[in-house]
Design a protein around this motif. Structure first.
Motif, PDB file in Angstrom:
ATOM      1  N   GLU A 221       0.824  -1.205   0.000  1.00  0.00           N
ATOM      2  CA  GLU A 221       0.000   0.000   0.000  1.00  0.00           C
ATOM      3  C   GLU A 221       0.864   1.263   0.000  1.00  0.00           C
ATOM      4  N   ALA A 222       1.987   1.225   0.732  1.00  0.00           N
ATOM      5  CA  ALA A 222       2.862   2.384   0.844  1.00  0.00           C
ATOM      6  C   ALA A 222       3.836   2.511  -0.320  1.00  0.00           C
ATOM      7  N   GLY A 223       3.868   1.504  -1.189  1.00  0.00           N
ATOM      8  CA  GLY A 223       4.768   1.566  -2.343  1.00  0.00           C
ATOM      9  C   GLY A 223       6.232   1.473  -1.970  1.00  0.00           C
ATOM     10  N   LEU A 224       6.559   0.654  -0.975  1.00  0.00           N
ATOM     11  CA  LEU A 224       7.953   0.515  -0.562  1.00  0.00           C
ATOM     12  C   LEU A 224       8.782  -0.151  -1.655  1.00  0.00           C
ATOM     13  N   HIS A 225      10.092   0.079  -1.583  1.00  0.00           N
ATOM     14  CA  HIS A 225      11.017  -0.544  -2.529  1.00  0.00           C
ATOM     15  C   HIS A 225      11.748  -1.682  -1.837  1.00  0.00           C
ATOM     16  N   PHE A 226      11.951  -2.779  -2.560  1.00  0.00           N
ATOM     17  CA  PHE A 226      12.640  -3.941  -2.005  1.00  0.00           C
ATOM     18  C   PHE A 226      13.836  -4.263  -2.895  1.00  0.00           C
ATOM     19  N   GLY A 227      15.017  -4.288  -2.311  1.00  0.00           N
ATOM     20  CA  GLY A 227      16.213  -4.590  -3.081  1.00  0.00           C
ATOM     21  C   GLY A 227      17.435  -4.703  -2.194  1.00  0.00           C
ATOM     22  N   HIS A 228      17.211  -4.962  -0.914  1.00  0.00           N
ATOM     23  CA  HIS A 228      18.309  -5.002   0.048  1.00  0.00           C
ATOM     24  C   HIS A 228      18.279  -6.313   0.839  1.00  0.00           C
ATOM     25  N   GLY A 229      18.183  -7.404   0.129  1.00  0.00           N
ATOM     26  CA  GLY A 229      18.127  -8.706   0.784  1.00  0.00           C
ATOM     27  C   GLY A 229      16.835  -9.443   0.525  1.00  0.00           C
ATOM     28  N   THR A 230      15.763  -8.700   0.251  1.00  0.00           N
ATOM     29  CA  THR A 230      14.507  -9.303  -0.190  1.00  0.00           C
ATOM     30  C   THR A 230      14.058  -8.572  -1.447  1.00  0.00           C
ATOM     31  N   ASP A 231      13.145  -9.187  -2.188  1.00  0.00           N
ATOM     32  CA  ASP A 231      12.674  -8.526  -3.411  1.00  0.00           C
ATOM     33  C   ASP A 231      11.152  -8.430  -3.469  1.00  0.00           C
ATOM     34  N   ASN A 232      10.486  -8.615  -2.314  1.00  0.00           N
ATOM     35  CA  ASN A 232       9.030  -8.524  -2.306  1.00  0.00           C
ATOM     36  C   ASN A 232       8.537  -8.224  -0.894  1.00  0.00           C
TER      37      ASN A 232
ATOM     38  N   SER B 283       7.222   4.194   7.736  1.00  0.00           N
ATOM     39  CA  SER B 283       7.421   5.627   7.991  1.00  0.00           C
ATOM     40  C   SER B 283       8.844   6.086   7.710  1.00  0.00           C
ATOM     41  N   SER B 284       9.826   5.231   7.973  1.00  0.00           N
ATOM     42  CA  SER B 284      11.231   5.624   7.807  1.00  0.00           C
ATOM     43  C   SER B 284      11.780   5.330   6.425  1.00  0.00           C
ATOM     44  N   ARG B 285      11.188   4.370   5.734  1.00  0.00           N
ATOM     45  CA  ARG B 285      11.690   3.838   4.462  1.00  0.00           C
ATOM     46  C   ARG B 285      13.087   3.224   4.607  1.00  0.00           C
ATOM     47  N   LYS B 286      13.452   2.857   5.830  1.00  0.00           N
ATOM     48  CA  LYS B 286      14.707   2.145   6.021  1.00  0.00           C
ATOM     49  C   LYS B 286      14.547   0.695   5.579  1.00  0.00           C
ATOM     50  N   PRO B 287      15.501   0.167   4.814  1.00  0.00           N
ATOM     51  CA  PRO B 287      15.440  -1.251   4.464  1.00  0.00           C
ATOM     52  C   PRO B 287      15.406  -2.123   5.717  1.00  0.00           C
ATOM     53  N   ALA B 288      14.758  -3.262   5.605  1.00  0.00           N
ATOM     54  CA  ALA B 288      14.604  -4.147   6.758  1.00  0.00           C
ATOM     55  C   ALA B 288      15.939  -4.515   7.377  1.00  0.00           C
ATOM     56  N   ALA B 289      16.968  -4.695   6.557  1.00  0.00           N
ATOM     57  CA  ALA B 289      18.262  -5.121   7.087  1.00  0.00           C
ATOM     58  C   ALA B 289      18.811  -4.130   8.110  1.00  0.00           C
ATOM     59  N   TYR B 290      18.585  -2.840   7.897  1.00  0.00           N
ATOM     60  CA  TYR B 290      19.041  -1.854   8.874  1.00  0.00           C
ATOM     61  C   TYR B 290      18.201  -1.917  10.152  1.00  0.00           C
ATOM     62  N   LEU B 291      16.926  -2.186  10.021  1.00  0.00           N
ATOM     63  CA  LEU B 291      16.074  -2.308  11.200  1.00  0.00           C
ATOM     64  C   LEU B 291      16.438  -3.548  12.015  1.00  0.00           C
ATOM     65  N   LEU B 292      16.878  -4.591  11.326  1.00  0.00           N
ATOM     66  CA  LEU B 292      17.279  -5.821  12.004  1.00  0.00           C
ATOM     67  C   LEU B 292      18.691  -5.715  12.574  1.00  0.00           C
ATOM     68  N   GLY B 293      19.542  -4.920  11.923  1.00  0.00           N
ATOM     69  CA  GLY B 293      20.923  -4.781  12.365  1.00  0.00           C
ATOM     70  C   GLY B 293      21.815  -5.925  11.954  1.00  0.00           C
ATOM     71  N   ARG B 294      21.328  -6.759  11.073  1.00  0.00           N
ATOM     72  CA  ARG B 294      22.127  -7.891  10.603  1.00  0.00           C
ATOM     73  C   ARG B 294      21.548  -8.415   9.301  1.00  0.00           C
TER      74      ARG B 294
ATOM     75  N   TRP C 164      22.066   7.943  -9.077  1.00  0.00           N
ATOM     76  CA  TRP C 164      21.960   7.934  -7.619  1.00  0.00           C
ATOM     77  C   TRP C 164      20.865   8.888  -7.149  1.00  0.00           C
ATOM     78  N   ARG C 165      20.788  10.054  -7.757  1.00  0.00           N
ATOM     79  CA  ARG C 165      19.786  11.034  -7.346  1.00  0.00           C
ATOM     80  C   ARG C 165      18.364  10.546  -7.601  1.00  0.00           C
ATOM     81  N   ALA C 166      18.194   9.578  -8.508  1.00  0.00           N
ATOM     82  CA  ALA C 166      16.866   9.066  -8.845  1.00  0.00           C
ATOM     83  C   ALA C 166      16.510   7.785  -8.101  1.00  0.00           C
ATOM     84  N   LEU C 167      17.389   7.312  -7.234  1.00  0.00           N
ATOM     85  CA  LEU C 167      17.123   6.059  -6.531  1.00  0.00           C
ATOM     86  C   LEU C 167      15.959   6.193  -5.553  1.00  0.00           C
ATOM     87  N   ALA C 168      15.343   5.058  -5.243  1.00  0.00           N
ATOM     88  CA  ALA C 168      14.251   5.005  -4.268  1.00  0.00           C
ATOM     89  C   ALA C 168      14.750   5.464  -2.903  1.00  0.00           C
TER      90      ALA C 168
END
Length: 302
Positions: A26-37, A82-93, A213-217
């Motif tokens: 729903e939020a249109g998040l981007h996935f490309g940092h360890g998962t793709d969906n 809310s943060s748009r931080k990739p999950a890997a950063y939220l997990l710390g590993r 780079w300027r156009a990245l998610a």
């Protein structure tokens, strides 16, 4: 139904995963940092918040969660939105080449297809185990550390210019108990390595053109810019790696370098360089291999 009623209706692990995936889509998040969906990303975050292993048997997806557990999961899922931080950063590993690595926003999230190459011992490119290995632009140290785990007699240098990234490297060296063979060195490409020579140099340098780079998610903006962007065509750091590789490789040594989606930019700069592009079974591309001897021949031809 109110938001609180909506949350109260989420009773099982499976419910929470489904809810998270729906909110991510729903939020249109981007996935490309360890998962793709969205589903895989939600699954990883839900299990982390519940202190459960990623290989959880499917039976336990139907297990009921407590109100406190549900609140903890929802906080993490909402933070992802809310943060748009990739999950890997939220997990710390994150897991890379069969090993777990600590990460934070000082380093790029490990996701290189070179991980597959490491798992197969760099076959068929390496003919014998390397004695000395250099991981250039090491970031978290994942490539060099995973290589050291495969080649148990190899000495490995992790070269990284950023002090924060070096701190992460050192934590990961300690995590895997490799301090006797792996060292993290502050080095701007080769400047800082003394006169060391290596049987294998592996590099995952920045290679994204500035405009791209300027156009990245937004997710990519949480990663260090200097680990991604590298000049107008993305090849600034790659050029330095190639320029110094002949002097840094031992006889018979190999350079393996990732340029990702910048293959065309690479070919435009070095149209006659005899590199071989590696094919991967699990996806990914833009990784080349070249020997010291081929680099010497290309240099001699001008």
């Amino acid at each position: 139904m109110s938001a609180s009623d909506d949350a109260a209706a989420l009773c099982t692990v499976r419910d929470l995963v489904r809810w998270g995936a729906s909110r991510f889509a729903e939020a249109g998040l981007h996935f490309g940092h360890g998962t793709d969906n969205a589903l895989d990303e939600a699954y990883a975050l839900v299990l982390h918040a519940l202190h459960l292993p990623f290989d959880l048997p499917a039976l336990y997806l139907e297990a009921a969660v407590t109100a406190r557990e549900r609140d903890a999961v929802l906080r993490l899922l909402r933070l992802r939105v809310s943060s748009r931080k990739p999950a890997a950063y939220l997990l710390g590993r994150i897991r890379f080449a069969g090993l777990d690595f600590e990460i934070d926003e000082r380093v790029l999230i490990p996701r290189s297809p070179i991980g597959e190459l490491i798992e197969r011992g760099y076959a068929p490119w390496l003919r014998q185990p390397p004695a000395r290995v250099l991981d250039l632009c090491a970031g978290s140290g994942c490539i060099g550390i995973a290589t050291a785990a495969v080649f148990e007699d190899a000495e490995v240098d992790l070269a990284e210019i950023d002090a924060g990234a070096l701190a992460v490297c050192r934590r990961n060296i300690e995590r895997h108990g490799l301090g006797d063979r792996v060292r993290a060195i502050r080095s701007d490409v080769y400047e800082g390595l003394g006169d060391a020579r290596y049987d294998l140099i592996v590099a995952n340098p920045p290679y994204v053109p500035e405009a791209e780079w300027r156009a990245l998610a937004p997710e990519y903006r949480h990663e260090p810019r200097r680990a991604l962007a590298a000049g107008e065509d993305g090849m600034d750091v790659v050029a330095r790696i190639l320029d110094g590789a002949r002097e840094r490789l031992a006889s018979g040594g190999l350079l393996i370098c990732e340029v990702g989606g910048s293959v065309d930019a690479f070919a435009a700069r070095w149209p006659r360089l005899p590199v071989t592009w590696i094919e991967f079974e699990r996806g990914g591309d833009g990784v080349f291999v070249i020997s010291r001897e081929d680099l010497e021949s290309a240099h001699a031809r001008g």
